[in-house]
Design an enzyme around this catalytic site. Structure first.
Site, PDB file in Angstrom:
ATOM      1  N   PHE A  96       0.861  -1.179   0.000  1.00 15.38           N
ATOM      2  CA  PHE A  96       0.000   0.000   0.000  1.00 15.38           C
ATOM      3  C   PHE A  96       0.895   1.224   0.000  1.00 15.38           C
ATOM      4  O   PHE A  96       1.675   1.414   0.932  1.00 15.38           O
ATOM      5  CB  PHE A  96      -0.892   0.061   1.248  1.00 15.38           C
ATOM      6  CG  PHE A  96      -1.749   1.308   1.327  1.00 15.38           C
ATOM      7  CD1 PHE A  96      -1.199   2.544   1.703  1.00 15.38           C
ATOM      8  CD2 PHE A  96      -3.092   1.264   0.986  1.00 15.38           C
ATOM      9  CE1 PHE A  96      -1.985   3.699   1.759  1.00 15.38           C
ATOM     10  CE2 PHE A  96      -3.889   2.411   1.034  1.00 15.38           C
ATOM     11  CZ  PHE A  96      -3.326   3.622   1.424  1.00 15.38           C
ATOM     12  N   GLU A  97       0.787   2.030  -1.020  1.00  9.14           N
ATOM     13  CA  GLU A  97       1.435   3.335  -1.039  1.00  9.14           C
ATOM     14  C   GLU A  97       0.517   4.286  -1.770  1.00  9.14           C
ATOM     15  O   GLU A  97      -0.009   3.962  -2.836  1.00  9.14           O
ATOM     16  CB  GLU A  97       2.770   3.296  -1.815  1.00  9.14           C
ATOM     17  CG  GLU A  97       3.862   2.447  -1.186  1.00  9.14           C
ATOM     18  CD  GLU A  97       5.127   2.394  -2.051  1.00  9.14           C
ATOM     19  OE1 GLU A  97       5.023   2.467  -3.291  1.00  9.14           O
ATOM     20  OE2 GLU A  97       6.218   2.251  -1.470  1.00  9.14           O
TER      21      GLU A  97
END
Lengths: 390, 390
Positions: free
Chosen positions: B276-277
């Site tokens: 997740f970014e």
């Protein structure tokens, strides 16, 4: 509240065509192409299939006033909370956020405040919480509990799934005979049963409850399969006794030949998988079903065997309803461990924005009873079904 | 298209209060209560926490024109299709259906037409499909491939996760050094990385990309944890060599003391979990990061060890960005096997309609680096965090 409720069709800020680009798609405006389920069609020997009429919903005229008296129904333990809210999210995202039908939760013990608060946050309709009366979740006085306990012991040895369990039997009996007569459901006509950890893969852009009502449907399913015979040794015998005493309840044009391959002598086990039902509460409330259930309950097989609500519901629907009142929702894209119903026709998956894998579909494979359902009804099978057999 | 877009607040058809009713809730109109992430606050010894200013989005003035140049990015194999569309559905349902940002899919081989058609049906923005150039997914000429093969053999014996895999290393190197320089991404400034089989548990009702931009954030995360030391034996040493040559890249107010418990001598392994970014592409495109990556690439640890893009991204973000430019999205409710980030404060879960189980939250438990992140930033921890430790 945001002005951005329409998909972005302006290209000003969108990057121009890229090298190494494998093709792409423009932003889509989702137009309502369908106003009801995929229509069924009757196979015609040597001729074009004949579409079966259905009354679809006109989105231009549909308003709040068209909503029917319907609710989602979930039987749940407090410990099911997070699995159940996953299911609620599925149903909300794919269907109910557009319609805001109510949700009714039933438990044989009090719901915790965590349960009530969490589900209330996630549902977009009213949330009702009902406590099941003790008499709907306990042994009737005529049941020999020792005999019942010996059965559980035996089934445990025989490794019959849930055969060891008392609570499973109370659940099956409840779903068969009592859920539909809960006070908290008394003013509803239709329900959609939702269980923990299900998936709905396709968008449902029309009011399914209204569609069921407008089209005279009283029962619907997504998955069908044969029952474990060891759980229902005398269910059919008991059913036949009932039918012999109450031939008036047998519907004309019923689906006996879906339940039986020998004109009703024996039961082949085919049933609708009841963890998904969109159906009429009033069918269960009818004289036919009430007395059928009472007959079964007195016979004791819920405890002396392991009769599931699925075969009980299915036998009743298949015998007491004309087959036109039963509906197969092939286009909902439903999953409950371990089976999936996924439209095998890519056009349908595209039209209804389904994200399921057709390879996981069960409908046309050897163990399913849906093929037989199509045969009995003379329906034309979906395009490409033959690639998803075996 | 339906007039029923407002929740049903009319009581005409709603059942009156029921006996055995455990309390329920009325239909809800979801009002926008929050215009950005949960604000952070600085702990003040013996005093009230001091809120950290943030610039939230005014939904009354927000329009299409406020959208920023952003895309979702997914590196995927064709065989990932149905797992990925599950993730796409999550992100669409919780966030993107409101905003219609683009989706960019990257593969080292051509995407199948089934892949392209299926994802195009599910996304609500434009779908781009990019083919990764060979030179971004192969051995650089300076790598001794025999040496690399011996490493894989050894790591396989040592049962180091993915230690046996060539393709995993190409993936890590790609995500570290090349995804952000794909031609197909050249006109975007921000991205949100999405992987197969994730869950987003909370509603995100504001434009996260615009929020990141307005608040000067260049990197964000949901989960952080320590890396397996066996996969990165010389990563820190190599990093230190780079820092010694390029002290100008170290940001004032950086997070060295999150990466290191001894002033930079050794690396404690803490990293942001990069699956997740939501981050700035231009940060990776900066001189600091480009040259850091090149230094690492020349050292060969992507192949002679098993350097993951997560520690590489994290070290760079923690050293080359002032800590104010990094953001922890505590309120997204994120799951990727096997960890969950779930807001432990029930008020937040209610406000943002999260359906995750706080017991599954990982943020405050022993193995997480998020506690250290809060310490280093002096942030006040969410209400009740202490119940979700151990």
């Amino acid at each position: 509240m945001y002005n951005s409720s329409q998909p972005n069709t302006k290209q000003a800020d969108v990057p121009p065509a890229q090298p190494n680009k494998q093709g792409g798609s423009e932003s889509k405006k989702f137009e309502q192409k369908y106003l009801g389920p995929v229509p069924k069609a009757l196979s015609v020997e040597g001729g074009a299939p004949q579409p079966v009429d259905q009354k679809n919903i006109d989105p231009d005229t549909y308003t709040e006033k068209d909503k029917v008296k319907a609710t989602f129904v979930s039987l749940a333990r407090n410990s099911d909370l997070y699995s159940l809210v996953d299911s609620i999210r599925e149903v909300e995202d794919r269907f109910n956020k557009k319609f805001h039908y109510d949700w009714t939760f039933l438990n044989d013990v009090e719901f915790s405040s965590e349960f009530k608060e969490t589900v209330s946050t996630i549902v977009s309709g009213k949330a009702n919480f009902g406590l099941i009366p003790k008499e709907h979740w306990s042994y009737p006085e005529w049941i020999d509990q020792e005999k019942a306990a010996l059965v559980r012991e035996k089934m445990r040895e025989q490794k019959i799934i849930y055969g060891h369990s008392e609570s499973y039997r109370h659940m099956c009996r409840f779903e068969s005979g009592f859920f539909w007569r809960q006070e908290i459901l008394k003013d509803y006509d239709y329900y959609w049963r939702v269980e923990p950890d299900i998936k709905i893969y396709c968008d449902i852009d029309y009011d399914v409850f209204k569609w069921m009502k407008d089209n005279g449907k009283e029962y619907s399913f997504t998955i069908s399969l044969p029952e474990y015979k060891e759980t229902i040794p005398t269910l059919w015998q008991t059913t036949k006794e009932f039918i012999d005493k109450h031939k008036e309840y047998l519907a004309p044009n019923n689906m006996m030949n879906w339940l039986s391959d020998d004109d009703g002598n024996t039961y082949n086990g085919c049933h609708f998988w009841s963890n998904f039902e969109i159906a009429s509460l009033n069918f269960w409330r009818s004289d036919a079903y009430r007395s059928y259930f009472e007959h079964l309950d007195k016979a004791g097989g819920f405890f002396y065997e392991r009769w599931g609500d699925a075969p009980v519901h299915s036998i009743a629907a298949a015998l007491f309803l004309p087959k036109e009142k039963i509906h197969f929702f092939e286009d909902v894209g439903y999953y409950h461990v371990p089976f999936t119903n996924c439209p095998v026709d890519p056009e349908i998956r595209k039209e209804r924005r389904c994200n399921c894998d057709p390879q996981k579909d069960f409908s046309w494979r050897g163990y399913s009873c849906t093929t037989k359902y199509y045969n009995v009804n003379g329906f034309k099978r979906p395009k490409g079904w033959e690639k998803y057999t075996g």
